[in-house]
Design a protein around this motif. Structure first.
Motif, PDB file in Angstrom:
ATOM      1  N   TYR A  74      54.821   3.572 -50.911  1.00 18.93           N
ATOM      2  CA  TYR A  74      53.508   4.003 -51.376  1.00 18.93           C
ATOM      3  C   TYR A  74      52.452   2.999 -50.920  1.00 18.93           C
ATOM      4  O   TYR A  74      52.784   1.927 -50.417  1.00 18.93           O
ATOM      5  N   LYS A  75      51.179   3.364 -51.092  1.00 18.07           N
ATOM      6  CA  LYS A  75      50.083   2.452 -50.780  1.00 18.07           C
ATOM      7  C   LYS A  75      49.565   1.844 -52.071  1.00 18.07           C
ATOM      8  O   LYS A  75      49.362   2.537 -53.058  1.00 18.07           O
ATOM      9  N   THR A  76      49.354   0.532 -52.037  1.00 20.75           N
ATOM     10  CA  THR A  76      48.814  -0.168 -53.198  1.00 20.75           C
ATOM     11  C   THR A  76      47.316   0.100 -53.295  1.00 20.75           C
ATOM     12  O   THR A  76      46.722   0.697 -52.397  1.00 20.75           O
ATOM     13  N   GLN A  77      46.690  -0.354 -54.375  1.00 20.34           N
ATOM     14  CA  GLN A  77      45.257  -0.140 -54.565  1.00 20.34           C
ATOM     15  C   GLN A  77      44.430  -0.774 -53.459  1.00 20.34           C
ATOM     16  O   GLN A  77      43.355  -0.282 -53.132  1.00 20.34           O
ATOM     17  N   ASP A  78      44.947  -1.851 -52.871  1.00 21.96           N
ATOM     18  CA  ASP A  78      44.204  -2.491 -51.772  1.00 21.96           C
ATOM     19  C   ASP A  78      44.591  -1.933 -50.407  1.00 21.96           C
ATOM     20  O   ASP A  78      44.224  -2.487 -49.372  1.00 21.96           O
ATOM     21  N   GLY A  79      45.344  -0.824 -50.388  1.00 23.22           N
ATOM     22  CA  GLY A  79      45.659  -0.127 -49.143  1.00 23.22           C
ATOM     23  C   GLY A  79      46.883  -0.618 -48.400  1.00 23.22           C
ATOM     24  O   GLY A  79      47.194  -0.107 -47.323  1.00 23.22           O
ATOM     25  N   LYS A  80      47.588  -1.578 -48.945  1.00 20.04           N
ATOM     26  CA  LYS A  80      48.785  -2.090 -48.284  1.00 20.04           C
ATOM     27  C   LYS A  80      49.986  -1.198 -48.587  1.00 20.04           C
ATOM     28  O   LYS A  80      50.068  -0.593 -49.644  1.00 20.04           O
ATOM     29  N   THR A  83      57.104  -0.933 -50.948  1.00 16.98           N
ATOM     30  CA  THR A  83      58.308  -0.153 -51.223  1.00 16.98           C
ATOM     31  C   THR A  83      58.857  -0.564 -52.576  1.00 16.98           C
ATOM     32  O   THR A  83      58.950  -1.741 -52.892  1.00 16.98           O
ATOM     33  N   GLN A  84      59.205   0.442 -53.346  1.00 19.06           N
ATOM     34  CA  GLN A  84      59.817   0.244 -54.651  1.00 19.06           C
ATOM     35  C   GLN A  84      61.115   1.047 -54.650  1.00 19.06           C
ATOM     36  O   GLN A  84      61.183   2.108 -54.039  1.00 19.06           O
ATOM     37  N   PHE A  85      62.130   0.549 -55.316  1.00 21.42           N
ATOM     38  CA  PHE A  85      63.427   1.218 -55.326  1.00 21.42           C
ATOM     39  C   PHE A  85      63.652   1.857 -56.694  1.00 21.42           C
ATOM     40  O   PHE A  85      63.652   1.179 -57.710  1.00 21.42           O
ATOM     41  N   VAL A  86      63.823   3.185 -56.686  1.00 25.06           N
ATOM     42  CA  VAL A  86      64.008   3.958 -57.914  1.00 25.06           C
ATOM     43  C   VAL A  86      65.505   4.049 -58.200  1.00 25.06           C
ATOM     44  O   VAL A  86      66.277   4.529 -57.366  1.00 25.06           O
ATOM     45  N   VAL A  87      65.905   3.590 -59.378  1.00 20.89           N
ATOM     46  CA  VAL A  87      67.321   3.545 -59.745  1.00 20.89           C
ATOM     47  C   VAL A  87      67.848   4.962 -59.965  1.00 20.89           C
ATOM     48  O   VAL A  87      67.298   5.739 -60.737  1.00 20.89           O
TER      49      VAL A  87
END
Length: 99
Positions: A74-80, A83-87
């Motif tokens: 996903y994109k963070t609030q600052d546009g970067k 990646t996050q891992f969903v269990v």
């Protein structure tokens, strides 16, 4: 066919329980793994519902955990890009606490 499956074994390294807008439990947490040169790597994970509550209750910092996850980019609030891992699934590895 595309696959999105990640397997991790690591130690709990911090967590924060929250509620979603719908009132469902959500646990944001980090696990610490090590590469071939013993350099620590930190992996951001998220779990929901009953699973989140069990992980929060049963896995204090430094407790080893096995995770099967799906990667979510996903994109963070600052546009970067992040990646996050969903269990998807977790298992107890041992009662042992590590450094």
């Amino acid at each position: 066919m595309a696959y999105n499956k990640c397997i991790f074994i690591g130690n709990m390294a911090g967590k924060k329980m929250m509620q979603t807008k719908a009132g469902k439990s959500m646990l944001l947490f980090t696990i610490r793994t090590w590469d071939e040169e013993d350099n620590a790597e930190h992996i951001d994970c998220v779990s929901y519902g009953k699973q989140a509550e069990i992980i929060d209750r049963d896995f204090p910092d430094k407790r080893q955990i096995f995770l099967e996850c799906k990667a979510h980019t996903y994109k963070t609030q600052d546009g970067k890009k992040a990646t996050q891992f969903v269990v998807v699934k977790f298992e107890y590895c041992s009662d042992r606490m590590t450094a």
